[in-house]
Design a protein around this motif. Sequence first.
Motif, PDB file in Angstrom:
ATOM      1  N   SER A 182       0.829  -1.213   0.000  1.00 26.01           N
ATOM      2  CA  SER A 182       0.000   0.000   0.000  1.00 26.01           C
ATOM      3  C   SER A 182       0.860   1.257   0.000  1.00 26.01           C
ATOM      4  O   SER A 182       0.494   2.272  -0.610  1.00 26.01           O
ATOM      5  CB  SER A 182      -0.941   0.004   1.207  1.00 26.01           C
ATOM      6  OG  SER A 182      -0.204  -0.060   2.416  1.00 26.01           O
ATOM      7  N   GLY A 219       2.101   1.639  -3.482  1.00 29.01           N
ATOM      8  CA  GLY A 219       0.968   2.053  -4.303  1.00 29.01           C
ATOM      9  C   GLY A 219       0.660   3.526  -4.150  1.00 29.01           C
ATOM     10  O   GLY A 219       0.391   4.224  -5.139  1.00 29.01           O
ATOM     11  N   TRP A 220       0.732   4.007  -2.913  1.00 28.27           N
ATOM     12  CA  TRP A 220       0.519   5.440  -2.682  1.00 28.27           C
ATOM     13  C   TRP A 220       1.569   6.267  -3.415  1.00 28.27           C
ATOM     14  O   TRP A 220       1.250   7.256  -4.075  1.00 28.27           O
ATOM     15  CB  TRP A 220       0.578   5.750  -1.182  1.00 28.27           C
ATOM     16  CG  TRP A 220       0.624   7.220  -0.903  1.00 28.27           C
ATOM     17  CD1 TRP A 220      -0.431   8.088  -0.881  1.00 28.27           C
ATOM     18  CD2 TRP A 220       1.804   8.010  -0.676  1.00 28.27           C
ATOM     19  NE1 TRP A 220       0.016   9.364  -0.641  1.00 28.27           N
ATOM     20  CE2 TRP A 220       1.372   9.345  -0.506  1.00 28.27           C
ATOM     21  CE3 TRP A 220       3.158   7.707  -0.594  1.00 28.27           C
ATOM     22  CZ2 TRP A 220       2.272  10.386  -0.264  1.00 28.27           C
ATOM     23  CZ3 TRP A 220       4.046   8.737  -0.348  1.00 28.27           C
ATOM     24  CH2 TRP A 220       3.613  10.059  -0.185  1.00 28.27           C
ATOM     25  N   ARG A 225       3.342   5.467  -6.012  1.00 27.71           N
ATOM     26  CA  ARG A 225       3.134   5.385  -7.467  1.00 27.71           C
ATOM     27  C   ARG A 225       2.096   6.412  -7.909  1.00 27.71           C
ATOM     28  O   ARG A 225       2.275   7.102  -8.918  1.00 27.71           O
ATOM     29  CB  ARG A 225       2.696   3.977  -7.863  1.00 27.71           C
ATOM     30  CG  ARG A 225       3.795   2.922  -7.786  1.00 27.71           C
ATOM     31  CD  ARG A 225       3.297   1.577  -8.316  1.00 27.71           C
ATOM     32  NE  ARG A 225       4.354   0.582  -8.332  1.00 27.71           N
ATOM     33  CZ  ARG A 225       4.494  -0.367  -7.405  1.00 27.71           C
ATOM     34  NH1 ARG A 225       3.615  -0.462  -6.401  1.00 27.71           N
ATOM     35  NH2 ARG A 225       5.496  -1.229  -7.488  1.00 27.71           N
ATOM     36  N   ARG A 226       1.007   6.502  -7.163  1.00 22.07           N
ATOM     37  CA  ARG A 226      -0.058   7.444  -7.524  1.00 22.07           C
ATOM     38  C   ARG A 226       0.367   8.882  -7.263  1.00 22.07           C
ATOM     39  O   ARG A 226       0.100   9.779  -8.070  1.00 22.07           O
ATOM     40  CB  ARG A 226      -1.328   7.130  -6.725  1.00 22.07           C
ATOM     41  CG  ARG A 226      -1.941   5.767  -7.035  1.00 22.07           C
ATOM     42  CD  ARG A 226      -3.282   5.617  -6.341  1.00 22.07           C
ATOM     43  NE  ARG A 226      -3.185   5.735  -4.888  1.00 22.07           N
ATOM     44  CZ  ARG A 226      -2.914   4.716  -4.066  1.00 22.07           C
ATOM     45  NH1 ARG A 226      -2.696   3.503  -4.561  1.00 22.07           N
ATOM     46  NH2 ARG A 226      -2.867   4.905  -2.759  1.00 22.07           N
ATOM     47  N   ARG A 227       1.031   9.106  -6.148  1.00 23.96           N
ATOM     48  CA  ARG A 227       1.357  10.486  -5.739  1.00 23.96           C
ATOM     49  C   ARG A 227       2.428  11.104  -6.625  1.00 23.96           C
ATOM     50  O   ARG A 227       2.353  12.281  -6.983  1.00 23.96           O
ATOM     51  CB  ARG A 227       1.827  10.480  -4.279  1.00 23.96           C
ATOM     52  CG  ARG A 227       2.351  11.806  -3.752  1.00 23.96           C
ATOM     53  CD  ARG A 227       1.250  12.847  -3.716  1.00 23.96           C
ATOM     54  NE  ARG A 227       1.754  14.099  -3.196  1.00 23.96           N
ATOM     55  CZ  ARG A 227       2.372  15.034  -3.923  1.00 23.96           C
ATOM     56  NH1 ARG A 227       2.585  14.817  -5.225  1.00 23.96           N
ATOM     57  NH2 ARG A 227       2.784  16.157  -3.373  1.00 23.96           N
ATOM     58  N   ASP A 272       3.789   9.510  -9.539  1.00 25.07           N
ATOM     59  CA  ASP A 272       3.832   8.936 -10.887  1.00 25.07           C
ATOM     60  C   ASP A 272       5.183   8.260 -11.122  1.00 25.07           C
ATOM     61  O   ASP A 272       5.895   8.552 -12.082  1.00 25.07           O
ATOM     62  CB  ASP A 272       3.579  10.019 -11.948  1.00 25.07           C
ATOM     63  CG  ASP A 272       3.345   9.420 -13.334  1.00 25.07           C
ATOM     64  OD1 ASP A 272       2.970   8.236 -13.410  1.00 25.07           O
ATOM     65  OD2 ASP A 272       3.557  10.125 -14.336  1.00 25.07           O
ATOM     66  N   ASP A 293       7.517   4.304 -10.447  1.00 26.37           N
ATOM     67  CA  ASP A 293       7.393   2.868 -10.289  1.00 26.37           C
ATOM     68  C   ASP A 293       8.563   2.373  -9.443  1.00 26.37           C
ATOM     69  O   ASP A 293       9.552   3.089  -9.253  1.00 26.37           O
ATOM     70  CB  ASP A 293       7.372   2.165 -11.641  1.00 26.37           C
ATOM     71  CG  ASP A 293       6.755   0.780 -11.539  1.00 26.37           C
ATOM     72  OD1 ASP A 293       6.297   0.416 -10.440  1.00 26.37           O
ATOM     73  OD2 ASP A 293       6.731   0.058 -12.553  1.00 26.37           O
TER      74      ASP A 293
END
Length: 230
Positions: A114, A117-118, A120-122, A124, A126
Amino acid sequence: MKKFWKDVAVAREDGGWTVKLDERPLRTPARAPLVVPTEALAEAIAGEWRAVEEDVDPRAMVLTGIANAAIDRVAPERQAFAGGLARYGEADLACYRSDWPPELVERQGSAWDSLLGWARRRYDVDFSTTSRLMHVPQPQATIELLAHAVAALDPFRLAALSPLVTISGSLVASLALLENAITAEEAWQAVSVDERWQLEQWGGDADAETALDNRRRDFMAAARFLELLD
């Protein structure tokens, strides 16, 4: 140092707030005025000085210590300091997994997937993860974007971020905490998975438990420092 003051007060100063001992403003070890950005932080620092009974124990004055570091160490070389912290993103704790036993693998995945994942979203970005002992390189874009996020922070947030990152080994978890994506307790539970697992498996070890408790105390103090900046 022996206690020499009777009264501790918080006062407004140009650029922020300071703490006064008998009307004498606090100064850092380098003799710079100790001026912090928020009244809440100044009040918390004042509380540390009010709690002194006879001798000043710097270990019990963590907020004062972080503020001193922000002014004396971080502010004069902010970009270099930020660069040192950003390098933790090249080998983040959350990217290095166990492959056995299954229970530990599951706990790490639950705690760390998680977080990644956060991020990656925040940002952009990997991440590369591994269950091998050898270092796994992260994508260059990830390193650069995380470094940019750290470099944008002011000296006080950088000073608090430093113990969070060094104690936890996770820049990602520390940034998530800084940005209020997770609570301090959630962050600590995530970054202490391995140590708590070991204690569960091998039984009570007084030295290991004490070391973990001390790390948690310092981690939570740095998290509180960040909270007092908002």
